[in-house]
Design a protein around this motif. Structure first.
Motif, PDB file in Angstrom:
ATOM      1  N   LEU A 130      64.989  29.305  69.680  1.00  0.00           N
ATOM      2  CA  LEU A 130      63.874  29.247  70.629  1.00  0.00           C
ATOM      3  C   LEU A 130      62.975  27.938  70.138  1.00  0.00           C
ATOM      4  O   LEU A 130      62.417  27.265  71.031  1.00  0.00           O
ATOM      5  CB  LEU A 130      62.890  30.551  70.485  1.00  0.00           C
ATOM      6  N   GLY A 131      62.915  27.881  68.784  1.00  0.00           N
ATOM      7  CA  GLY A 131      61.895  26.642  68.426  1.00  0.00           C
ATOM      8  C   GLY A 131      62.721  25.200  68.791  1.00  0.00           C
ATOM      9  O   GLY A 131      61.787  24.306  69.684  1.00  0.00           O
ATOM     10  N   LEU A 132      64.076  25.131  68.681  1.00  0.00           N
ATOM     11  CA  LEU A 132      64.553  23.828  69.406  1.00  0.00           C
ATOM     12  C   LEU A 132      64.723  23.924  70.705  1.00  0.00           C
ATOM     13  O   LEU A 132      64.383  22.732  71.403  1.00  0.00           O
ATOM     14  CB  LEU A 132      66.083  23.756  69.127  1.00  0.00           C
ATOM     15  N   GLY A 133      64.588  24.917  71.383  1.00  0.00           N
ATOM     16  CA  GLY A 133      64.696  24.990  72.908  1.00  0.00           C
ATOM     17  C   GLY A 133      63.211  24.581  73.569  1.00  0.00           C
ATOM     18  O   GLY A 133      63.471  23.950  74.466  1.00  0.00           O
ATOM     19  N   VAL A 134      62.175  25.158  72.861  1.00  0.00           N
ATOM     20  CA  VAL A 134      60.985  24.656  73.287  1.00  0.00           C
ATOM     21  C   VAL A 134      60.508  23.182  73.052  1.00  0.00           C
ATOM     22  O   VAL A 134      60.068  22.635  74.231  1.00  0.00           O
ATOM     23  CB  VAL A 134      59.783  25.540  72.452  1.00  0.00           C
ATOM     24  N   VAL A 135      60.990  22.642  71.998  1.00  0.00           N
ATOM     25  CA  VAL A 135      61.203  21.442  71.794  1.00  0.00           C
ATOM     26  C   VAL A 135      61.769  20.507  72.998  1.00  0.00           C
ATOM     27  O   VAL A 135      61.025  19.609  73.502  1.00  0.00           O
ATOM     28  CB  VAL A 135      61.435  20.846  70.505  1.00  0.00           C
ATOM     29  N   PHE A 136      62.846  20.553  73.046  1.00  0.00           N
ATOM     30  CA  PHE A 136      63.944  20.090  74.037  1.00  0.00           C
ATOM     31  C   PHE A 136      63.215  20.442  75.483  1.00  0.00           C
ATOM     32  O   PHE A 136      63.377  19.649  76.652  1.00  0.00           O
ATOM     33  CB  PHE A 136      65.346  20.297  74.146  1.00  0.00           C
ATOM     34  N   ALA A 137      62.609  21.634  75.771  1.00  0.00           N
ATOM     35  CA  ALA A 137      62.151  22.111  77.121  1.00  0.00           C
ATOM     36  C   ALA A 137      60.812  21.177  77.361  1.00  0.00           C
ATOM     37  O   ALA A 137      60.799  20.554  78.590  1.00  0.00           O
ATOM     38  CB  ALA A 137      61.750  23.532  77.154  1.00  0.00           C
ATOM     39  N   THR A 138      60.139  20.652  76.432  1.00  0.00           N
ATOM     40  CA  THR A 138      59.096  19.913  76.914  1.00  0.00           C
ATOM     41  C   THR A 138      59.731  18.402  77.098  1.00  0.00           C
ATOM     42  O   THR A 138      59.191  17.453  77.897  1.00  0.00           O
ATOM     43  CB  THR A 138      58.177  19.681  75.631  1.00  0.00           C
ATOM     44  N   ALA A 139      60.601  18.024  76.185  1.00  0.00           N
ATOM     45  CA  ALA A 139      60.953  16.610  76.319  1.00  0.00           C
ATOM     46  C   ALA A 139      61.749  16.382  77.610  1.00  0.00           C
ATOM     47  O   ALA A 139      61.551  15.332  78.173  1.00  0.00           O
ATOM     48  CB  ALA A 139      62.178  16.286  75.114  1.00  0.00           C
ATOM     49  N   ASN A 140      62.324  17.438  77.970  1.00  0.00           N
ATOM     50  CA  ASN A 140      63.155  17.302  79.313  1.00  0.00           C
ATOM     51  C   ASN A 140      62.388  17.214  80.512  1.00  0.00           C
ATOM     52  O   ASN A 140      62.739  16.472  81.398  1.00  0.00           O
ATOM     53  CB  ASN A 140      63.912  18.627  79.331  1.00  0.00           C
ATOM     54  N   VAL A 141      61.022  17.572  80.521  1.00  0.00           N
ATOM     55  CA  VAL A 141      60.093  17.507  81.559  1.00  0.00           C
ATOM     56  C   VAL A 141      60.075  15.939  81.958  1.00  0.00           C
ATOM     57  O   VAL A 141      59.740  15.318  82.848  1.00  0.00           O
ATOM     58  CB  VAL A 141      58.843  18.040  81.387  1.00  0.00           C
ATOM     59  N   PHE A 142      59.712  15.007  80.637  1.00  0.00           N
ATOM     60  CA  PHE A 142      59.386  13.776  80.568  1.00  0.00           C
ATOM     61  C   PHE A 142      60.758  12.617  80.522  1.00  0.00           C
ATOM     62  O   PHE A 142      60.737  11.540  81.213  1.00  0.00           O
ATOM     63  CB  PHE A 142      58.392  13.269  79.539  1.00  0.00           C
ATOM     64  N   PHE A 143      61.827  13.436  79.993  1.00  0.00           N
ATOM     65  CA  PHE A 143      62.953  12.354  79.843  1.00  0.00           C
ATOM     66  C   PHE A 143      64.102  13.426  80.009  1.00  0.00           C
ATOM     67  O   PHE A 143      64.657  14.018  79.181  1.00  0.00           O
ATOM     68  CB  PHE A 143      62.992  11.920  78.443  1.00  0.00           C
ATOM     69  N   ARG A 144      64.813  13.101  81.235  1.00  0.00           N
ATOM     70  CA  ARG A 144      65.884  13.941  81.766  1.00  0.00           C
ATOM     71  C   ARG A 144      67.040  13.896  80.703  1.00  0.00           C
ATOM     72  O   ARG A 144      67.945  14.375  81.012  1.00  0.00           O
ATOM     73  CB  ARG A 144      66.295  13.760  83.172  1.00  0.00           C
ATOM     74  N   ASP A 145      67.154  12.873  80.102  1.00  0.00           N
ATOM     75  CA  ASP A 145      68.238  12.379  79.127  1.00  0.00           C
ATOM     76  C   ASP A 145      68.327  13.405  78.099  1.00  0.00           C
ATOM     77  O   ASP A 145      69.434  13.676  77.509  1.00  0.00           O
ATOM     78  CB  ASP A 145      68.131  10.967  78.636  1.00  0.00           C
ATOM     79  N   ALA A 146      66.956  14.242  77.777  1.00  0.00           N
ATOM     80  CA  ALA A 146      67.259  15.257  76.915  1.00  0.00           C
ATOM     81  C   ALA A 146      68.160  16.492  77.203  1.00  0.00           C
ATOM     82  O   ALA A 146      68.595  16.806  76.179  1.00  0.00           O
ATOM     83  CB  ALA A 146      65.654  16.037  76.765  1.00  0.00           C
ATOM     84  N   GLU A 147      68.527  16.556  78.694  1.00  0.00           N
ATOM     85  CA  GLU A 147      69.823  17.449  78.904  1.00  0.00           C
ATOM     86  C   GLU A 147      70.948  16.988  77.908  1.00  0.00           C
ATOM     87  O   GLU A 147      71.716  17.724  77.620  1.00  0.00           O
ATOM     88  CB  GLU A 147      69.833  17.606  80.347  1.00  0.00           C
ATOM     89  N   ASN A 148      71.411  15.811  78.034  1.00  0.00           N
ATOM     90  CA  ASN A 148      72.426  15.078  77.930  1.00  0.00           C
ATOM     91  C   ASN A 148      72.478  15.292  76.099  1.00  0.00           C
ATOM     92  O   ASN A 148      73.374  15.827  75.625  1.00  0.00           O
ATOM     93  CB  ASN A 148      72.750  13.875  78.053  1.00  0.00           C
ATOM     94  N   ILE A 149      71.325  15.319  75.554  1.00  0.00           N
ATOM     95  CA  ILE A 149      71.361  15.459  74.163  1.00  0.00           C
ATOM     96  C   ILE A 149      71.567  17.078  73.642  1.00  0.00           C
ATOM     97  O   ILE A 149      72.201  17.359  72.774  1.00  0.00           O
ATOM     98  CB  ILE A 149      69.908  15.059  73.452  1.00  0.00           C
ATOM     99  N   VAL A 150      71.041  17.910  74.582  1.00  0.00           N
ATOM    100  CA  VAL A 150      71.186  19.252  74.496  1.00  0.00           C
ATOM    101  C   VAL A 150      72.866  19.679  74.477  1.00  0.00           C
ATOM    102  O   VAL A 150      73.335  20.214  73.650  1.00  0.00           O
ATOM    103  CB  VAL A 150      70.299  20.080  75.478  1.00  0.00           C
TER     104      VAL A 150
END
Length: 285
Positions: free
Chosen positions: A167-187
């Protein structure tokens, strides 16, 4: 009339809002499950089929071809207990990281506590985790599983570590994914690496033998600790001797508390980051 304190539009109280809106959380969880299996013939049975296929592939590749089942009693239980632990993390983390963008249309239309979406992903992952645990328990019982309270506590601790960390990592990357869609690739990369960076398909002593200097860093990964706790709770009571597996030194006195602290730290970090930027979610989406 006494003045009331104003809050900035679009900002909430983070995870506290999740606790205060449990009814909305149940609705979102129900919606996520229904959407996932809409038009599906097998429905929830996929919660059994996917781990079964994973287990079959890994057992043949790692257990038979590479011979890890030799000298290890009930290797199938050892392997499957690690698989379901990582499946729980991968689904909870991956879906939580995509939850805000995936619900962008709803977020743009109305205001509701946004952390309900990653929290609902954790609950959906738990719903799929339960059938896998049932299958594992049946296998454990047939192989002589008679756990004590300490071993049951190890499973609970491992489950909490995975849930909090995901959940902690998910919330961090959920925030990043809003501004930088490349975050999904990192996930996707992290989900791919997670299984191999934890002792799911192999024994942790292999890390010690190949790179002794890496062991302490290896156990600072909360997932490594959680998987070993699952092994201790599910697999350990079914064997008469550990074979090629041994309980990691300081598993309970050092590494389990450290994993819980690290997981909670990520959850707090995620909550802070999420609350800092959630006011801009609607316009970014």
């Amino acid at each position: 009339m006494a003045a009331t304190e104003l809050t900035a539009p679009g900002q909430g109280r983070g995870l506290l809002d999740v606790l205060a809106n449990r009814y909305l959380l149940r609705l979102i969880v129900r919606k996520e499950v229904q959407v996932r299996y809409r038009g599906s013939v097998l429905g929830i049975l996929w919660s059994y089929i996917k781990p079964a296929v994973q287990f079959g592939v890994f057992y043949v590749a790692m257990g038979v071809f590479l011979g890890l089942n030799k000298g290890m009693e009930n290797y199938a239980v050892y392997l499957f207990s690690g698989i379901i632990a990582m499946n729980f993390f991968n689904e909870a983390f991956g879906n939580a990281a995509r939850s805000i963008v995936g619900n962008g249309n709803l977020i743009k239309k109305i205001y509701l506590p946004r952390e309900l979406f990653p929290a609902s992903s954790l609950w959906v992952a738990f719903i799929h985790f339960v059938p896998q645990v049932i299958v594992l328990l049946v296998a454990c019982v047939f192989t002589g599983w008679v756990p004590n309270l300490w071993e049951l506590g190890a499973v609970l601790a491992g489950f909490l570590i995975i849930g909090i960390f995901a959940l902690g990592l998910g919330v961090v990357f959920a925030t990043a994914n809003v501004f930088f869609r490349d975050a999904e690739n990192i996930v996707d990369l992290l989900v791919m690496v997670a299984t191999w960076a934890s002792p799911v398909l192999y024994v942790w002593t292999m890390v010690r033998e190949a790179a002794p200097w890496l062991v302490n860093l290896y156990f600072l990964n909360p997932l490594t600790v959680a998987v070993e706790l699952f092994h201790y709770g599910f697999w350990h009571p079914t064997v008469t001797s550990g074979g090629t597996w041994e309980i990691p030194p300081h598993l309970f006195s050092v590494w389990t508390p450290a994993a819980l602290v690290i997981s909670v730290a990520f959850l707090v970090l995620g909550d802070v980051v999420f609350r800092r930027f959630e006011g801009n979610f609607a316009q970014e989406l």
